[in-house]
Scaffold this motif. Structure first.
Motif, short mmCIF file in Angstrom:
data_model
loop_
_atom_site.label_atom_id
_atom_site.label_comp_id
_atom_site.label_asym_id
_atom_site.label_seq_id
_atom_site.Cartn_x
_atom_site.Cartn_y
_atom_site.Cartn_z
N LYS A 67 0.53 -1.59 -0.33
CA LYS A 67 0.36 0.27 -0.58
C LYS A 67 0.75 1.45 -0.59
N LYS A 68 2.16 1.15 0.47
CA LYS A 68 2.87 1.92 0.98
C LYS A 68 3.71 2.77 -0.59
N THR A 72 1.82 1.79 -6.61
CA THR A 72 0.57 1.12 -5.78
C THR A 72 0.18 2.68 -5.39
N THR A 73 0.25 3.71 -5.11
CA THR A 73 -0.11 5.02 -5.41
C THR A 73 -0.26 5.80 -6.75
N GLN A 76 -3.07 3.57 -8.78
CA GLN A 76 -4.91 3.52 -8.27
C GLN A 76 -5.28 5.30 -8.32
#
Length: 510
Positions: A67-68, A72-73, A76
């Motif tokens: 997630k970090k 991934t960001t 998204q």
């Protein structure tokens, strides 16, 4: 406290040379000790820099690490953006596919970093911060024990040599203290030597960490490349299947195939607008349009919009856009073959409906030449270089000088005799996207007159070539040698060249 004092005094004496220093390690062990110090230092630095290379948080579980990750960001953000734009937007589709690919890359990166931490970072940290420091700690302990031994040995030696009875009485106890210190030195020395030799024997194993680092990175990059190679064809299909590609500068065949059109959109749109408001405009295709308006119209046509009402009032901008579209085609609308081979216009254009479409429009424009001043000759002069040019490269001035007469000699008769080349009527609103023009058609001067073949303007003396020949000879400043393909025969009409202008060698290939 007393032992510590004796150590310090002995060390001071050894430092200034008043006492001997016992060396308990052999030369090879001393060499191992020095290498061990360096290995600890470089391993510590490598571990530190390698940790800086990680994008995830060291020591966290896989889900939190994933997630970090910046990837991934990014994934998204792309998928959210694609959802907002929707499938009707090519950018939205691309962002969605790219977002999925970035998510796969994030997963690969997370797995890579977990493996890197487990197989390389942890062992390096263990080596630099635990194993070697433990050995070095034993080395310090041995140094203390050696000082204790040297101190006991010095005191025993002094007592045994003293004439003082009190000191001599202590000699036996000091001897026991010295023997006990020596025993401790030997035990610690043996343990240290074993650990040092063990370290030296495992140097190949420690070096393996760096081999494993490269292997791990190579495997990660292979898996990442595989994920990208799996995504690229999908995104390329999306790109290739997208119909809304700019028409300007795109090959005619590609544009027609992509847009599923019979007539190129810029061509049909400009013709329909000119039929509405430009047919009686003086100097059409000759007078330059405003740059900003022309740029806006080209951009509107590139995005395939049919909402062009604001441009109907500026026929010169429309004519400029049409000229720009023709000029930016990779291959001229009339094809290189017609220019290079001086060949039959029938052979090169009857299979090209866009050529027929434009020629019929230009012929229609010429019918209003008394008002708009755009005769077939004038049209050929201003528009010909955008319809036909040489395949060879050169400066614009060189090409214009070399081809102007040549092109005019081809284009003018084609416009003049458009109905012979293309006897069928043309429906200008081919796609039905545009409103039918309200501009009334120019009436045929003699509707009952049979359509003549080009060059068949029969004079009163019955010579089928007299009228046309006289017309060309009446223009002595223009030197041409033009081909007219008529049914199954060729008729060459040559004007008399002036002394200043050489006559181009323009021969016919029926």
């Amino acid at each position: 406290m007393k032992k510590q004092f004796n150590r310090m005094r002995q060390l001071a004496n050894q430092t200034v040379g008043r006492a001997e220093k016992t060396e308990v390690l052999s030369d090879d062990l001393l060499q191992i000790e020095r290498r061990m110090e360096l290995v600890r230092l470089v391993s510590h630095n490598t571990h530190k820099r390698l940790v800086f290379c990680l994008q995830g948080q060291l020591g966290t579980d896989t889900e939190k690490r994933h997630k970090k990750l910046p990837l991934t960001t990014l994934s998204q953000a792309m998928q959210e953006g694609g959802g907002q734009l929707g499938d009707e937007s090519l950018i939205g589709k691309m962002m969605d596919v790219c977002g999925e690919a970035e998510s796969r890359l994030a997963t690969e990166l997370m797995q890579h970093e977990v493996q890197l931490e487990r197989d390389i970072l942890d062992p390096l940290n263990q080596l630099a911060e635990v194993e070697i420091p433990n050995i070095l700690k034993q080395r310090k302990q041995l140094a203390k024990l050696v000082l204790d031994y040297d101190s006991a040995k010095t005191r025993w030696y002094q007592a045994s040599k003293s004439y003082n009875q009190a000191m001599a009485a202590k000699a036996d106890s000091l001897k026991d203290e010295m023997d006990e210190a020596l025993n401790k030195v030997e035990i610690c020395k043996d343990q240290l030597s074993a650990d040092m030799y063990n370290f030296a024997s495992k140097e190949g194993e420690y070096a393996r960490y760096y081999v494993l680092l490269l292997e791990t990175q190579a495997d990660y990059h292979r898996r990442s490349l595989a994920a990208l190679e799996a995504a690229i064809p999908t995104i390329q299909i999306q790109q290739d299947s997208w119909m809304e590609k700019p028409a300007f500068g795109t090959a005619l065949e590609e544009h027609l195939k992509r847009s599923n059109r019979e007539i190129a959109l810029p061509l049909e749109a400009c013709v329909m607008m000119l039929l509405e408001t430009g047919m009686r405009e003086e100097g059409l295709f000759r007078i330059a349009a405003g740059a900003s308006k022309l740029k806006k119209l080209k951009a509107a046509l590139d995005c395939s919009t049919s909402q062009l009402e604001e441009f109907y009032s500026d026929p010169h901008a429309v004519a400029g856009a049409l000229k720009s579209y023709l000029r930016e085609l990779p291959e001229p609308l009339m094809t290189f073959g017609l220019y290079d081979e001086h060949g039959s216009f029938l052979m090169s254009c009857k299979t090209n409906s866009n050529s027929e479409y434009l020629v019929k429009f230009l012929a229609k424009l010429a019918q209003d030449s008394e008002v708009n001043k755009m005769t077939p000759s004038n049209i050929a002069i201003v528009l010909g270089p955008n319809l036909l040019w040489a395949k060879t490269e050169g400066t614009l001035a060189e090409m214009a000088a070399a081809t102007s007469l040549h092109v005019v000699a081809i284009i003018e008769p084609i416009i003049q005799h458009a109905d012979w080349f293309f006897p069928e009527e043309v429906e200008f609103n081919v796609s039905g996207m545009f409103a039918m023009p309200t501009h009334p058609a120019t009436p045929d001067p003699d509707p009952g007159l049979d359509r003549k073949r080009p060059g068949s303007l029969v004079g009163q003396d019955g010579d089928s070539h007299t009228a046309r020949k006289d017309r060309y000879l009446s223009r002595p400043n223009l030197t041409v040698s033009a081909l007219y393909v008529v049914a199954d025969e060729s008729i060459t009409v040559t004007e008399t060249p002036t002394e200043d202008l050489p006559s181009p060698d323009f021969k016919a290939v029926p």
